[in-house]
Each structure stands twice: as C-alpha cells, then as structure tokens.
Design a protein around this motif. Structure first.
Motif, PDB file in Angstrom:
ATOM      1  N   ALA A 343       0.827  -1.211   0.000  1.00 11.56           N
ATOM      2  CA  ALA A 343       0.000   0.000   0.000  1.00 11.56           C
ATOM      3  C   ALA A 343       0.859   1.259   0.000  1.00 11.56           C
ATOM      4  O   ALA A 343       1.796   1.390   0.784  1.00 11.56           O
ATOM      5  CB  ALA A 343      -0.913   0.001   1.226  1.00 11.56           C
ATOM      6  N   GLY A 344       0.524   2.168  -0.911  1.00  7.60           N
ATOM      7  CA  GLY A 344       1.222   3.449  -0.973  1.00  7.60           C
ATOM      8  C   GLY A 344       2.301   3.514  -2.017  1.00  7.60           C
ATOM      9  O   GLY A 344       2.782   4.597  -2.354  1.00  7.60           O
ATOM     10  N   SER A 349      -3.466   2.387  -1.101  1.00 11.65           N
ATOM     11  CA  SER A 349      -3.600   2.420   0.354  1.00 11.65           C
ATOM     12  C   SER A 349      -5.064   2.423   0.764  1.00 11.65           C
ATOM     13  O   SER A 349      -5.447   1.805   1.758  1.00 11.65           O
ATOM     14  CB  SER A 349      -2.920   3.672   0.928  1.00 11.65           C
ATOM     15  N   THR A 363       1.905  -2.855   4.072  1.00  8.63           N
ATOM     16  CA  THR A 363       2.956  -2.155   3.316  1.00  8.63           C
ATOM     17  C   THR A 363       4.172  -3.050   3.107  1.00  8.63           C
ATOM     18  O   THR A 363       4.208  -3.818   2.156  1.00  8.63           O
ATOM     19  CB  THR A 363       3.355  -0.863   4.053  1.00  8.63           C
TER      20      THR A 363
END
Length: 462
Positions: A343-344, A349, A363
């Motif tokens: 995520a990100g 996310s 993550t």
C-alpha cells in the motif's frame, strides 16, 4: 705362492743331478720326510684351530640366540604395546575430536544463523528507511498521472473512437489439470462453452494479471496450481500482455477498454446459462482494476452484478487520486474483497472493497527489501489461502495502530483470501511469516513486535 713353487721345482731338479733325468729315490724320500715333518704339526694346528673356531662360532651363535630370543620377544611385546598405545591414542583423539568437531559444526551453524538474523535486521532497517521515500515518490508521480496521460495523448477521452486500442490480440487461457486451451477473445464465448461442457463445477473463476505480466508467469502458475489441487475442474485467465506489457501511463488507461471487452465475454456466457452469482474475478495490480471495470460494464450489459471480485494489491500509481467510478470499487460486484501488501507504492492504500485486508500493516512484507517483492507477495498469500482456507484469520480494527495496541474487535474476525465471505464489512489486520508457509493461524491476530529499531522509535514517537 708362484715363487715358492719355482724354488721347490729347482731343488727337486738339482738334487737329482740336473738335466731331464728322474730324481733319485733317496732324495725323494728325504724330501717327503722333510715335508711331512713340517706339514703334520701345521695340519694338527689348523685342525685344532678349525675345531676351536667352529666351537667358538657355535657357542657365539648359541649365545646370540640365547640373548636374541628374549630381546626379540621383548621387542615384539614392545611393538604390540606401541600398537595398542597408538590405537588407544587414536581412539582417544577420536573421542576428543568428535565432540570438538561437533562443537565447531554447531558454532558454524550458529554463525550462519546469527548472520542470517543480522541480515534480516539490516534488511528491516533499510526497508523502514526506504518505504517513506518510495511512498513520497509514488504519490508525486501518481498525482500528476492524469496530466501526464493528457500530455502524452493517452487519456481515456483521447483514445476513444479511431484511437482506441486494438483488442483483437487479447486472449483467453482455459486451464485444466491436464490441458491448456488458448482462444482469441472474439471466439472466447464459443470456445469456453464447448470446453466447459465437461466441467462439473459451475463456478467460473477468471484471473487478470498485472503490468508486464502474462498467464505464463509465476502469478497465474501459482494460483492455477493451488486451485486445481483443490479439485477445481478448470481456471480461466485473460492474457492482456499485448496491451499492458510496457508504457505504464498508457497501460493504466487501457485497463478500462480491456475490462469492457471481458465484460462482453462474461455477458455472453450468462446468456447461455452461466449464473452471474457464481462468477469470481481475481485481479492482481492493474488486473484488479480490469476486474473492476469488467464488473461495471457487466452491470450495464446485463443489469446484474458479478458474484465476487478479489483485488490482489490493486495498482496504486495513476489510481490513487481517482474517483471510485474509475477504479475498483465495492459496487462492482455483490462482494468485493481486497488484500493490500504494498500500500502506498505499487498498491493502493485506500480501501476499495467491502472488506480490505492489510497483512503486516499492508505495506512492507517481512522478508522483502524491494517493493516489487511486497507487491508480488499478495498472490503467494492468496494461493496459500486456496490450499489452506482457514490459514489467515484476521481481526477488524480501525487501523494498524489499533492492531498494535490490541484495541480491535476480536469478536469480528474474517479469513483473508479464498475463504473470505460477506458480512461485518471493514478493515482487517493480521501478521504472517516471512517465508512460505506464511500462515500463522490464530497467532497472526495477535501483534508481535517484529519492527526494526527505526520503526520502533517511530512508533514510540507517534
């Protein structure tokens, strides 16, 4: 010796009167007596000496034998003692050497273990420092994606009409335990109807790969092996590699066209008896959004919803700042679940489904240094969940901080992956192992601090 013979001959000749005549008897008699008187005592002495010498030699030999036997026995005994001592010493050395060797080997193994642990610690620290940099760069790039697409003339609006991508090269891969059949998307409905006549499982599972991927690579291979090992009769994959193999800005626009094309195939199958509630679309990265677009277009074509869509770390770049109608969303199927592992960076996310699962914070995945590893970990987790449906229980929490503090709704649990089911929508968290098998079972619902020093300090400072 030769000179004495000459003298003896001369005496014999001259005592006989000279010349060639035979010596006189008297002279020979005298000579014989003379020689006898000399040789007899010499012979006696020689005989005596010889006898004495033999006696001495015999006595000496017997003496040597008398002395030699005990010496030989002693030497032999000493040799045997030496051999025994050597054997005992060798055995002793072996007895000493073996435990020393074991200690050395154990020390070596411990050294390898320590080295591995140190490597993992360093990897975690590098990962922690690297993660926010990657997130920042991705955020900047993704926020400008629409402008870049327009600048390059590859936005959805600019590609409509005559500029639309050629979808003729899209293919459907139909895979069973024993055969693999490939069909062009234009012929896919007829090919699939014919092929699935012998498929007793009326559930239709379709996999969509991500950027630079294709059905011949690791993601579909792992998923298909897992599904077919669980008595699934068949699995279908879309091969969109001809359109999303390169140039990400353009590929991220193409996913909408691809999703609409696959929706037409699914609608045709439903027209021939396929129950839409038993259609399950599984998409990794860009494939997650292809599944979303397929779900949207399917509703427009049939007025019905697809049964389930599972997003495997749905792509983040160029989708992080889009409204829900332009990316995977929980309205795209009766039930939408998503697993976030990067995520990100390469993955989104934001939650997109009825249930969104965030293993290991969602993550940085344990054992991964590069973001591509975390992004790919998701299909490994999902494949394992097919083989072990109850292997990844998770707990509903407001966020990762709440999970760390144990401030979650432990009466609200859900299995991540294959066994995920509707009900108790929300965000779910869990932890996994750093290598396969990844499942921790119920222990994965309890936070274990595996953060490095940098992350631990950051957590303390808030």
């Amino acid at each position: 010796m030769r000179g004495s013979s000459y003298v003896l001959v001369w005496l014999v000749l001259h005592m006989s009167g000279g010349g060639d005549s035979v010596p006189a008897p008297n002279a020979l008699s005298f000579l014989g007596k003379s020689l006898a008187s000399v040789t007899e005592p010499l012979s006696t002495v020689a005989t005596t000496t010889g006898s004495n010498t033999w006696a001495v030699a015999t006595s000496l030999g017997q003496g040597l034998q008398t002395v030699g036997k005990p010496l030989g026995s002693a030497a032999g005994g000493l040799a045997n003692v030496s051999i025994g001592t050597a054997k005992s010493m060798g055995g002793g050395l072996k007895n000493v050497g073996e435990p020393i060797g074991t200690v050395v080997v154990s020390a070596g193994s411990a050294g390898v273990g320590v080295g591995k642990t140190v490597g993992q610690v360093l990897q975690k620290e590098i990962q922690t420092v690297k993660q926010p940099i990657d997130v920042t760069l991705t955020y900047i790039g993704s926020s400008q994606c629409q402008n870049v697409q327009k600048l390059l003339g590859v936005s959805y609006q600019q590609l409509q009409g005559d500029n639309e991508p050629n979808l003729d090269n899209l293919e459907i891969v139909y895979k069973t335990k024993y055969t693999t059949t490939t069909a062009n998307i234009m012929n896919a409905p007829a090919t699939l109807r014919q092929a699935r006549k012998f498929d007793n499982d009326d559930r239709l599972v379709v996999y969509f790969h991500g950027f630079t991927d294709d059905p011949g690579q690791k993601s579909f291979t792992q998923l298909s092996q897992a599904y077919l090992a669980k008595d699934r009769m068949s699995l279908i994959a879309l091969d969109a590699s001809s359109l999303i193999r390169w140039f990400y800005a353009r590929a991220s626009t193409f996913v909408q066209y691809i999703g609409e094309a696959i929706a037409a195939v699914l609608a045709a199958l439903v027209g021939h008896g396929q129950d839409p509630a038993k259609i399950h679309l599984v998409g990794h990265s860009l494939g997650g959004h292809i599944a979303g677009y397929a779900g949207k277009a399917f509703q427009l074509l049939t007025g019905k919803k697809i049964g389930r869509i599972t997003g495997l770390d749905p792509a983040g770049p160029c989708f992080s700042h889009l409204e829900p109608r332009l990316r995977l969303h929980h309205d795209d199927a009766d039930y939408v679940d998503a697993i976030h592992t990067d995520a990100g960076v390469y993955g989104l996310s934001d939650p997109v489904g009825h249930k969104d699962y965030y293993p290991n914070r969602g993550t940085m995945q344990p054992g991964c240094l590069l973001q591509t590893c975390s992004h790919s970990r998701v299909y490994e987790l999902y494949a394992e969940s097919v083989l072990n449906p109850t292997g990844f229980p998770s707990v509903r929490c407001a966020n990762w901080a709440a999970f760390r503090q144990g401030n979650c709704e432990y009466d609200k649990t859900s299995y991540m992956g294959y066994a995920s089911k509707p009900g108790n929508d929300g965000l779910y968290f869990l932890q996994t192992n750093l290598s396969s098998p990844y499942s921790l079972g119920a222990e994965g619902c309890k936070f274990r601090n595996t953060d490095g020093i940098v992350m631990s300090v950051a957590n303390v400072l808030g």
